[in-house]
Enzyme design. Structure first.
Site, PDB file in Angstrom:
ATOM      1  N   LYS A   1     -24.308  80.367-101.476  1.00  0.00           N
ATOM      2  CA  LYS A   1     -23.533  79.290-102.101  1.00  0.00           C
ATOM      3  C   LYS A   1     -23.175  79.707-103.520  1.00  0.00           C
ATOM      4  CE  LYS A   1     -23.831  74.244-101.977  1.00  0.00           C
ATOM      5  NZ  LYS A   1     -24.784  73.124-101.928  1.00  0.00           N
TER       6      LYS A   1
HETATM    7  O1  G3P Z   1     -23.829  68.921-101.433  1.00  0.00           O
HETATM    8  C1  G3P Z   1     -23.691  68.476-102.741  1.00  0.00           C
HETATM    9  C2  G3P Z   1     -24.533  67.285-102.920  1.00  0.00           C
HETATM   10  O2  G3P Z   1     -25.869  67.625-102.999  1.00  0.00           O
HETATM   11  C3  G3P Z   1     -24.153  66.431-104.032  1.00  0.00           C
HETATM   12  O3  G3P Z   1     -24.473  65.157-103.645  1.00  0.00           O
HETATM   13  O4  G3P Z   1     -24.923  62.797-103.961  1.00  0.00           O
HETATM   14  O5  G3P Z   1     -25.672  64.490-105.678  1.00  0.00           O
HETATM   15  O6  G3P Z   1     -23.265  63.918-105.426  1.00  0.00           O
HETATM   16  P1  G3P Z   1     -24.594  64.030-104.737  1.00  0.00           P
END
Ligand code: G3P
Length: 218
Positions: free
Chosen positions: A87
């Site tokens: 990644k």
């Molecule tokens: O895959 C990316 C993710 O972990 C971000 O999620 O909910 O932290 O915006 P969030």
């Protein structure tokens, strides 16, 4: 549409795997920190533990932000297991690193994508996956799902092989709308996947069936 779980929590990964619908895992440094995984050896061991559970791709994020560092870290991560997808953040050196890995046959997931232009660049560099963050765009009053639709259309126009991996998917309707749009993959917490189970009429209907069975059978 593939279901990836967005966590580094081994129990949640196992639960999703046991449900029989899991296609892969995505992690990031914040999710690793949440599990208290620190230090290179522990991080590498944790990725191996994840790979042992899941039958699918496992995104492992580099920490370096310079080209040489990303190549070094990415090669070490890719050597851990065939399931590992490196990644890489959407920055200038990240694009160069994606191109390098693509030429080497090492799969990549370009993360922190917030615009169609960034997604085009990731695909041109040969990313295996592109990760637009739906929820974080919604957080700043931009339409995250509209970006998924835009990227899906653009990739379709040119036959890019890069898969659209909708990330930062926060709730069930995000997931359902990604399916309507035709996203290749969603990654989300376990609660979003299990949330798909829920409907009150299912619960009411099952209770009625069981009570009628009891009445009829004594
Ligand atoms: O895959 C990316 C993710 O972990 C971000 O999620 O909910 O932290 O915006 P969030």
């Amino acid at each position: 549409m593939k279901f990836f779980i967005d966590t580094a929590n081994l129990s949640e990964i196992q639960e999703a795997q046991d449900l029989g619908v899991l296609d892969g895992v995505t992690t990031n440094p914040s999710l690793m920190a949440k599990e208290g995984i620190k230090g290179t050896d522990a991080v590498m061991a944790h990725y191996k533990a994840i790979c042992a559970i899941v039958d699918g791709d496992v995104s492992a994020e580099v920490i370096a932000t310079d080209y040489a560092g990303m190549i070094r870290e990415g090669e070490a991560l890719a050597a851990l297991d065939d399931k590992i997808v490196v990644k890489i953040p959407m920055i200038r050196d990240g694009v160069k690193a994606i191109k390098y890995f693509s030429d080497q046959g090492i799969r990549t997931n370009c993360t922190l994508v917030f615009s169609a232009g960034q997604a085009i660049l990731a695909a041109k560099a040969g990313a295996s996956y592109v990760s637009p963050f739906v929820g974080r765009l919604d957080d700043v009053s931009q339409d995250g799902l509209a970006l998924i639709a835009q990227i899906t259309e653009i990739y379709g126009n040119f036959g890019f092989h890069t898969e659209v991996l909708a990330a930062s998917v926060r709730h069930v309707m995000h997931l359902v709308e990604c399916a309507e749009i035709g996203a290749d993959v969603v990654t989300c917490p376990l609660s979003v996947i299990t949330g798909l189970l829920n409907h009150p009429l299912t619960d009411i209907g099952l209770a009625k069936f069981l009570s009628d069975y009891q009445k009829n059978n004594g």
